[in-house]
Enzyme design. Sequence first.
Site, PDB file in Angstrom:
ATOM      1  N   LYS A 117       7.747  -1.123  13.517  1.00 57.06           N
ATOM      2  CA  LYS A 117       7.421  -1.773  12.249  1.00 57.06           C
ATOM      3  C   LYS A 117       8.692  -2.444  11.734  1.00 57.06           C
ATOM      4  O   LYS A 117       9.780  -1.847  11.798  1.00 57.06           O
ATOM      5  CB  LYS A 117       6.918  -0.719  11.253  1.00 57.06           C
ATOM      6  CG  LYS A 117       6.521  -1.278   9.892  1.00 57.06           C
ATOM      7  CD  LYS A 117       5.984  -0.183   8.975  1.00 57.06           C
ATOM      8  CE  LYS A 117       5.519  -0.741   7.631  1.00 57.06           C
ATOM      9  NZ  LYS A 117       4.973   0.321   6.752  1.00 57.06           N
TER      10      LYS A 117
ATOM     11  N   SER B 166       0.407  -0.645   4.857  1.00 61.38           N
ATOM     12  CA  SER B 166       1.292  -1.754   5.158  1.00 61.38           C
ATOM     13  C   SER B 166       1.665  -1.878   6.635  1.00 61.38           C
ATOM     14  O   SER B 166       2.144  -2.930   7.051  1.00 61.38           O
ATOM     15  CB  SER B 166       2.575  -1.617   4.334  1.00 61.38           C
ATOM     16  OG  SER B 166       3.258  -0.422   4.676  1.00 61.38           O
TER      17      SER B 166
ATOM     18  N   SER C 261       0.316   4.217   4.346  1.00 60.06           N
ATOM     19  CA  SER C 261       0.482   3.073   5.255  1.00 60.06           C
ATOM     20  C   SER C 261       0.514   3.375   6.743  1.00 60.06           C
ATOM     21  O   SER C 261       0.569   2.446   7.548  1.00 60.06           O
ATOM     22  CB  SER C 261       1.736   2.294   4.889  1.00 60.06           C
ATOM     23  OG  SER C 261       1.481   1.530   3.745  1.00 60.06           O
TER      24      SER C 261
HETATM   25  N1  GLN Z   1      -1.064   0.892  -0.313  1.00 60.18           N
HETATM   26  C1  GLN Z   1       0.041   1.580  -0.901  1.00 60.18           C
HETATM   27  C2  GLN Z   1       0.923   0.614  -1.635  1.00 60.18           C
HETATM   28  O1  GLN Z   1       0.604  -0.518  -1.665  1.00 60.18           O
HETATM   29  C3  GLN Z   1       0.798   2.354   0.136  1.00 60.18           C
HETATM   30  C4  GLN Z   1       1.800   1.554   0.891  1.00 60.18           C
HETATM   31  C5  GLN Z   1       2.620   2.377   1.823  1.00 60.18           C
HETATM   32  O2  GLN Z   1       2.274   3.503   2.155  1.00 60.18           O
HETATM   33  N2  GLN Z   1       3.724   1.811   2.243  1.00 60.18           N
HETATM   34  O3  GLN Z   1       1.930   0.975  -2.179  1.00 60.18           O
END
Ligand code: GLN
Length: 500
Positions: free
Chosen positions: A76, A151, A175
Amino acid sequence: MSKAVHELGVAEGLALLEAGQLSSREWVDALLSREDRLGAFLHRDAVGARAAADAADARRAAGDTAPLLGVPLAHKDIFVTTEHPTTAGSKILEGYRSPFDATVVANLARAGVVSLGKLNCDEFAMGSANENSAYGKAHNPWDTTRVPGGSSGGSAAAVAARLLPAATGTDTGGSIRQPASFCGITGIKPTYGRCSRYGMIAFASSLDQAGPMARSAEDCALLLQAMAGFDERDATSLQQPVPDWRAQMLRQEGSQPLKGLRIGLPDEFFPQQLDADVNAAVRAGLAALQALGAELVPVQLPRTELAIPVYYLIAPAEASSNLSRFDGVRYGARCEDPKDLLDLYQRTRTERFGAEVQRRILIGTYVLSHGYYDAYYLQAQKLRRMIADDFQAAFKGCDLIAGPVAPTVAWSIGAQDDDPVKAYLADIFTLPGSLAGLPGMSVPVGFGANGMLDPVTGKPGGMPVGLQLLGNYFDEGRLLHTAHALQQATDWHRAAPQGV
Ligand code: GLN
């Protein structure tokens, strides 16, 4: 060999490498020959990957037994790497090269992996759909008009589409679990502190945690084994031994491998609004676990709904502080012809941060400011503690907690453009575990179609659905073993998207 080389999972490929029936170079070539039609990669390094694969093959020929020697993967793009550019999905890091590798990247390299490059993600890991990447959206391989989740959307899409056997991800509020669910793969977010955050670009430091994404629990165990461990450069790194999770999972097979396991089902994870097809798939997964000997017991997590406002105060607060370092001076890009220092800061950040990142910096700055700190941030911290306590109460009556990962399957690209809060609400089932710092997994348990049943069969059909399993602190072994037992007995995780 019945499977095409690009379809091999980590354990399968390793067995062939060890038996001399496959070379890392052949594996890497097979993956590179596949076109990325999903926008999964931000940087794909064919030359570097081939050279690294040749080096891995040479090491193996010389008797090197590193545990993941020659296994291809990609990272990532939130992990800093010396070998490849790092952007965190943001224009503010355009052109940035890190002088060091993230600990997770270095640990995997030491275990022998071959990196094919960097994977698309939401800008600074803020999002649930990979639509906040400054370098283009990623697509879901099961239906390219839909999001892959976020994400870690590029990681999930690439692993599901057989562009990679595995990838790294990070999970701040879901995410790893949510894109794994949306793309029909397996992912684990370990206990907060298991994997070093050193070199993982910070979003919300008290929540961020790295983990592997792959197509089976066994492959996740192999990867996590190499990723985890104490790191003196991360003050929140756990001083806990890393057990041999894969050996544990393989030892405990048999017809009732889950006998004695109590799985808690929180009422709050099965609300009225849960899509019928997601509910049906999750129930099918639970029935399969029962057939393996597990017992399902009711538990309560009464503050589940509060996890959304709590997370969306704490995470932006921490982000507003963490992202202050991107000032046009220290890292990456800078605006053109700044008039003075203030202009340099303002224009660099205005021009280079995307809308969601700016929104969160503003919210975070607001809730941390004098007069609002007590009313918002401090209240959220108190509730966070209560949410963690609720889990401890629940774990008195069960060993693991289960439910859906998300209330729906992957939605259409653009479906939530008008209102960012819609995406925040869809995080309801992943946020509580994140706030508590608990380990969690997503395991494929079937297919649904965004609230609609297949008109012909009357059954759910279409997009993957993940079962979420949450464990108590340091209980990754039980999570992985449970998921592995399920995957030994069922085929959901073997289904592959066609035509991508
Ligand atoms: N969807 C969540 C956010 O937008 C989690 C994102 C994540 O885990 N990086 O913050």
